[in-house]
Scaffold this active site. Structure first.
Site, PDB file in Angstrom:
ATOM      1  N   SER A 143       0.772  -1.304  -0.110  1.00  0.00           N
ATOM      2  CA  SER A 143      -0.085   0.056   0.111  1.00  0.00           C
ATOM      3  C   SER A 143       0.901   1.407  -0.228  1.00  0.00           C
ATOM      4  O   SER A 143       0.670   2.083  -0.641  1.00  0.00           O
ATOM      5  CB  SER A 143      -1.104   0.068   1.268  1.00  0.00           C
ATOM      6  OG  SER A 143      -1.877  -0.908   1.007  1.00  0.00           O
TER       7      SER A 143
ATOM      8  N   LYS B 170      -9.295  -6.320  10.082  1.00  0.00           N
ATOM      9  CA  LYS B 170     -10.741  -5.926   9.304  1.00  0.00           C
ATOM     10  C   LYS B 170     -11.848  -5.746  10.019  1.00  0.00           C
ATOM     11  O   LYS B 170     -12.625  -4.932   9.790  1.00  0.00           O
ATOM     12  CB  LYS B 170     -10.628  -6.542   7.742  1.00  0.00           C
ATOM     13  CG  LYS B 170      -9.501  -6.245   6.960  1.00  0.00           C
ATOM     14  CD  LYS B 170      -9.870  -7.096   5.615  1.00  0.00           C
ATOM     15  CE  LYS B 170      -8.387  -6.486   4.615  1.00  0.00           C
ATOM     16  NZ  LYS B 170      -8.771  -7.028   3.339  1.00  0.00           N
TER      17      LYS B 170
ATOM     18  N   ASN C 116     -11.780  -2.302   5.007  1.00  0.00           N
ATOM     19  CA  ASN C 116     -10.181  -2.259   4.823  1.00  0.00           C
ATOM     20  C   ASN C 116      -9.819  -0.712   4.450  1.00  0.00           C
ATOM     21  O   ASN C 116      -8.895  -0.559   4.167  1.00  0.00           O
ATOM     22  CB  ASN C 116      -9.815  -3.009   3.455  1.00  0.00           C
ATOM     23  CG  ASN C 116     -10.406  -2.159   2.158  1.00  0.00           C
ATOM     24  OD1 ASN C 116     -10.964  -1.375   2.033  1.00  0.00           O
ATOM     25  ND2 ASN C 116      -9.395  -2.533   1.136  1.00  0.00           N
TER      26      ASN C 116
ATOM     27  N   ALA D 119     -15.241 -19.088   1.477  1.00  0.00           N
ATOM     28  CA  ALA D 119     -16.440 -18.223   2.229  1.00  0.00           C
ATOM     29  C   ALA D 119     -15.797 -17.398   3.447  1.00  0.00           C
ATOM     30  O   ALA D 119     -16.479 -17.293   4.573  1.00  0.00           O
ATOM     31  CB  ALA D 119     -17.337 -19.193   2.610  1.00  0.00           C
TER      32      ALA D 119
END
Ligand code: ATR
Length: 272
Positions: free
Chosen positions: A17, A66, A87, A128
């Site tokens: 990032s 998160k 996020n 999932a």
């Protein structure tokens, strides 16, 4: 004064990032800094509040924080509220607002960068976990006809399939029960991180136009190699999704949308 942003996680050294946001800031001429912050396990909220008290304007959040990020926000936008995970956080008039751009980044990469029209498509989603939850709402919004969620733990897939309620045609399945007929096959599991692959039967790949691995930078993972073996039209990894979710965050914080194409090109690891 330079506006301060950061990405929080534990561990955090691997996060791309800071490079992404530095590239966007250089491109758009925004005066901002962006750093990595490793919050201690159990100390995420305190670290976030200290960052905000020191003038932090917004932050990205990665594993394992998160869910905590969504919970501590004063307001969670749909994208974060539906999957119970954020996020991205932004400080707006002293309030913490939560978003989750992972799913919208995925959809933008598929629809815009890869040019695959999602309308009316049948989607097989392996996994999932958090990544699957984040992808549901943007895929339904993009007009897919059906999403089948396959997971080793089927009860977890059933719970995720219920998240959007009557808004979409979403159902759970065991891997063994999958049949052909999917247009898109998405690997949202964390299997590729350890060189493993979800147990998708070969026939579920047959006739698909795209197989997409949400992980990035791993080259041709076992999942993508298998998709290729079954002649799926195209394979892609999640590098575009990574860059697109960052661009969404940047646009939300700074009000300017950066050009993602050169940044994706810079980070792409060839799949052969
Ligand atoms: P994340 O938030 O990154 O999605 P998670 O919530 O821990 O992580 O979920 C990981 C997902 O990857 C789960 O769907 C998990 O399947 P189970 O719920 O059945 O355990 C899936 N997963 C991880 N390793 C896998 C493997 N080797 N094969 C198939 N599925 C795997």
């Amino acid at each position: 004064m330079t506006d301060r942003y950061a990405v929080f996680g534990n561990p955090i050294a691997q996060s791309k990032s800071p490079e992404l946001h530095a590239a966007f800031a250089a491109q758009t001429g925004e005066d901002m800094s962006y750093e990595r912050i490793e919050a201690p396990l159990g100390g995420f909220e305190a670290a976030v509040r200290a960052f905000i008290a020191a003038g932090g304007k917004g932050l990205n959040v990665t594993v394992p924080f998160k869910v905590e990020a969504e919970a501590l926000a004063d307001e969670a936008r749909d994208s974060a509220a539906i999957c119970g995970a954020a996020n991205c956080l932004k400080i707006e008039d002293g309030r913490i607002v939560a978003e989750n751009f992972d799913g919208v980044g995925l959809v933008r990469d598929i629809a815009v960068n890869l040019g695959v029209d999602l309308k009316g498509k049948r989607v097989l989603m392996a996994g999932a976990g958090g990544a699957a939850r984040g992808a549901l709402e943007p895929l339904i919004e993009a007009g897919v006809a059906e999403i089948v969620i396959a997971n080793r733990d089927v009860a977890k897939a059933e719970a995720v399939a219920r998240l959007l309620g009557p808004r979409g045609s979403i159902r759970a399945s065991r891997y063994e029960a999958l049949e052909p007929g999917f247009d898109l096959v998405l690997n949202t599991t964390s299997a590729s991180l350890s060189g493993a692959e979800p147990p998708i039967p070969g026939k579920a790949f047959v006739g698909a136009e795209l197989a997409y691995e949400l992980a990035y930078g791993k080259g041709k993972t076992p999942f993508l190699a298998r998709a290729e073996h079954y002649h799926v039209g195209r394979i892609a990894d999640g590098v575009g999704m990574l860059v697109e979710q960052a661009a969404e965050a940047f646009a939300w914080w700074r009000g300017k949308r950066p050009d993602t194409a050169p940044v994706i090109a810079q980070l792409t690891v060839p799949l052969d």
